[in-house]
Design a protein around this motif. Structure first.
Motif, short mmCIF file in Angstrom:
data_model
loop_
_atom_site.label_atom_id
_atom_site.label_comp_id
_atom_site.label_asym_id
_atom_site.label_seq_id
_atom_site.Cartn_x
_atom_site.Cartn_y
_atom_site.Cartn_z
N TYR A 133 19.56 -20.44 10.12
CA TYR A 133 19.70 -21.90 10.24
C TYR A 133 20.83 -22.32 11.16
O TYR A 133 21.06 -23.52 11.32
N PHE A 145 15.24 -15.88 5.35
CA PHE A 145 13.94 -15.22 5.25
C PHE A 145 13.03 -15.77 6.36
O PHE A 145 12.90 -16.98 6.53
N VAL A 147 9.78 -15.96 6.66
CA VAL A 147 8.66 -16.83 6.25
C VAL A 147 9.15 -18.24 5.93
O VAL A 147 8.43 -19.22 6.15
N ILE A 148 10.36 -18.35 5.41
CA ILE A 148 10.92 -19.66 5.10
C ILE A 148 11.26 -20.38 6.41
O ILE A 148 10.91 -21.55 6.62
N ALA A 151 8.34 -21.74 8.27
CA ALA A 151 7.79 -22.95 7.64
C ALA A 151 8.65 -24.17 7.95
O ALA A 151 8.14 -25.28 8.14
N ILE A 152 9.97 -23.99 8.02
CA ILE A 152 10.86 -25.11 8.34
C ILE A 152 10.72 -25.50 9.81
O ILE A 152 10.84 -26.67 10.17
N SER A 176 6.72 -11.07 11.72
CA SER A 176 7.83 -12.01 11.55
C SER A 176 8.13 -12.65 12.90
O SER A 176 9.16 -12.40 13.52
N THR A 214 14.93 -21.10 12.64
CA THR A 214 14.21 -22.37 12.44
C THR A 214 14.10 -23.14 13.76
O THR A 214 13.03 -23.67 14.08
N GLU B 222 5.53 -6.01 16.57
CA GLU B 222 6.25 -5.12 15.65
C GLU B 222 5.64 -3.72 15.61
O GLU B 222 5.35 -3.14 16.65
N THR B 328 10.79 -23.22 0.57
CA THR B 328 10.74 -24.47 1.33
C THR B 328 9.32 -25.02 1.28
O THR B 328 8.35 -24.28 1.16
N ALA B 330 6.25 -26.34 3.29
CA ALA B 330 5.76 -26.11 4.65
C ALA B 330 5.95 -27.42 5.43
O ALA B 330 5.20 -28.38 5.22
N TYR B 331 6.95 -27.44 6.29
CA TYR B 331 7.33 -28.68 6.97
C TYR B 331 6.23 -29.18 7.90
O TYR B 331 5.71 -28.44 8.73
N GLN B 341 19.71 -30.83 8.51
CA GLN B 341 20.28 -29.74 9.31
C GLN B 341 19.84 -29.85 10.77
O GLN B 341 20.66 -29.71 11.69
N PHE B 342 18.57 -30.09 10.99
CA PHE B 342 18.10 -30.28 12.37
C PHE B 342 18.84 -31.45 13.03
O PHE B 342 19.23 -31.38 14.20
#
Lengths: 411, 411
Positions: A133, A145, A147-148, A151-152, A176, A214, B222, B328, B330-331, B341-342
């Motif tokens: 972040y 993470f 995946v988090i 999503a953000i 990822s 993010t 990967e 989170t 899913a934004y 934060q953004f």
């Protein structure tokens, strides 16, 4: 590493990078730097980077991904919890151009590696921090993470079928990707910062790159945010289609594979309908022009899908190529490995690895034909270069190295 | 552009780039270069880059995405089909450090912009070619559709539910991510090539970057290819899960949004089960340790989903954060625009645009706190800088410019 490795080649030859990284993002950044010629010293904890065990492993441990993920790097096993470790890192930094790390924000400083001490060791050091972040703000201490973070950044919500088609959750892309995109942004930033520092007339200053997963993802989201700002409209998922172009979809085949067809320009659509033996569809009032095809996409995709389902994927692939309709099977690893274009361009390479035998690596991107990088060696064993680094970079004697090893500082 | 723009800032300030690009990949590359301070002259055909009309448009035409996609760039409308255009491009190249283009491979040379002529105009020019499949090889002339290239790179096959869960096709990620990744690789390559050319002791040589969309995607995949090489095993899609970690999934909520939960370490799993009011699950023999949780993931995800479906997404988000469980919503664009934060890090910015009013832009990645780039102006109208460029870069008189306009060379 018994054979002497070829000297570094590529635009970043002569650059030295210290990696204090683990998992994906920072190590992917340094892989890219090393692919273009940078010398990378990777600092690993005793036991090695956990990613050595990610994915399917050989008997006795070790995942082939490592062969590619850590290629061209030197491995130094260093116990960063030992009081003597910080001094060793600072001594290494003296000979480096850049430091790339992805510990939690603030962790480096807590270990004693403050920016002031790094600058004192190497004025002009470029420091790339990669995190979930960012290095500041109210989320900075959250666990990063992938995946988090994806999503953000907005990617996950859109990677889904529309609600009328499915009540299954939005799909992960299978890798990822947010970590790798963040690593690529960090590599871009390091190269730009080195340029600013060292160009003729450059200012000699080190710069800090603060790359967040993010934010790296958000930056790829095209018009999603500007549209929301201008219209207040939220973009929603469109499944396997493109909202503004038709036909463009993945269609079923007789053998279960999916074939992608991009037939959304009028001339291509004509060629596609001719190939389907349905030339009248090109003149059908429902399908005349892209805008009408988008409006009637359900009917159109049903027709194409009914046709495609009658053929094996390989036959469709060949027929569509011959008809000059953009299309492809959704490649698995098997199709990638067999693809003649990837092979011809060195983008699928066979690399001999003492730990894994013959391993396929993805090639070097960007391809620099007049100054190509090289795969000099596959991902090394943990500490494979500990002695050489301590001897060559720090000038330590065999006795001093043995003492550090006995104390549990290095391995 | 009535207000004088602030001078360029960032590590690439002082670099001049000519863009012969359209659509996404090359323009995204130059956006990134311009974000870090490069001056970018974008050459557009009469009528402008077609991407000006992509996505939702305002009345009278024009999509807000343009505001971000072309920010910081100068627009020169030039008819490359006119015989006088090549001379103008070569004159512009004389003052540039790099050229970024994404025409079909060979198209530049067919227009008369061969490497030899470019080098003669500007020795040491860095040239970045972005294409679907690369500048050589049997696929080089194929149409570079993003959805096709992503499928060849291996991304599309994995972005799917497993066949036992769904017979729907693999999902598109909702944006042309392969184009953007290729553009980012090109930006990395340009910065690295500029460094190699201009560093103290640098060789002064221009370099060629040959970036393919397919290869850019493949490089993010990967361990997929190394595993296939070592074991012959093909990686298959795992839907919304991670194959090797559990629980990690998107779970339903009472209001239809999806919530991502990453609970796959033992301490986090304990906190999650406590929050669910089911602490006994942490000691359940099916779920003790990640490996067993992966084996019994269907049962585990059903339990978590039944729990999550009882709460509104926002409440879950808050509860999970308080319990220190990575999670989170899913934004969508709405959550991104509202995210503190953004906002605090300048990654969601309000930009005033004469064409669209207030537009939200994603910020500048990488963030360089000690030498930040800037959003100096939003994407300009077609030809907004034609006169200024012809006057300042080429030294043409108002009369000469008017003559070129009358002849249909510029607009």
């Amino acid at each position: 590493m018994n054979d002497p490795a070829p000297p570094p080649s590529g635009p970043l030859a002569g650059v030295r990078v210290l990696e204090l990284g683990h998992f994906i993002a920072a190590p992917f950044c340094t892989r890219l730097l090393a692919d273009l010629g940078a010398e990378v010293i990777k600092v690993e904890p005793p036991g090695g980077d956990p990613v050595r065990q990610w994915g399917r492993q050989v008997e006795g441990g070790g995942a082939p991904w490592w062969s590619m993920h850590a290629r061209n790097k030197q491995s130094l096993v260093l116990n960063l919890k030992h009081p003597k470790a910080v001094g060793i890192v600072l001594d290494l930094v003296k000979g480096c151009d850049a430091l790339v790390e992805n510990y939690r924000p603030g962790q480096l400083a807590r270990m004693g590696l403050t920016r002031a001490r790094l600058d004192a060791a190497r004025p002009g050091l470029v420091v790339a921090h990669v995190s979930g972040y960012g290095q500041d703000g109210i989320y900075r201490d959250r666990a990063a993470f992938g995946v988090i973070g994806e999503a953000i950044g907005g990617l996950r919500y859109l990677t889904n079928h529309p609600p009328e088609a499915s009540d299954l959750p939005p799909v992960r892309v299978g890798v990822s990707i947010g970590d790798s995109i963040a690593g690529l942004y960090a590599a871009f930033g390091v190269a730009a910062a080195l340029f600013a520092r060292d160009r003729r007339g450059g200012d000699g200053r080190g710069r800090t790159l603060d790359v967040a997963l993010t934010e790296s993802v958000l930056s790829m989201m095209e018009g999603m945010l500007p549209e929301y700002g201008a219209f207040g409209t939220v973009r929603h998922p469109t499944g396997s289609r493109i909202a503004t172009a038709a036909p463009s979809n993945a269609y079923p085949t007789a053998d279960g594979a999916w074939i992608l067809i991009g037939g959304n320009s009028d001339p291509i659509f004509e060629r596609l309908t001719a190939l389907m033996g349905r030339p009248e569809l090109a003149a059908d009032p429902r399908f005349r022009g892209n805008a009408l095809r988008v409006r009637n996409v359900e009917a159109l995709d049903a027709l194409i899908g009914a046709w495609s389902a009658g053929y094996a994927a390989r036959d469709l692939d060949r027929m569509l190529a011959e008809a000059d309709v953009p299309a492809t099977i959704a490649y698995t690893a098997a199709e990638i490995a067999a693809d003649p274009q990837f092979r011809a361009r060195g983008m699928v390479r066979e690399v001999e690895d003492p730990a894994f035998g013959t391993v396929l690596h993805a090639g070097i991107v960007p391809h620099v034909p007049d100054d190509p990088g090289a795969i000099r060696w596959p991902g090394p064993g943990p500490g494979a270069h500990t002695d050489a680094i301590l001897r060559d970079a720090l000038g330590l004697s065999p006795g001093a190295i043995a003492a550090l090893r006995n104390e549990g500082v290095v391995a």
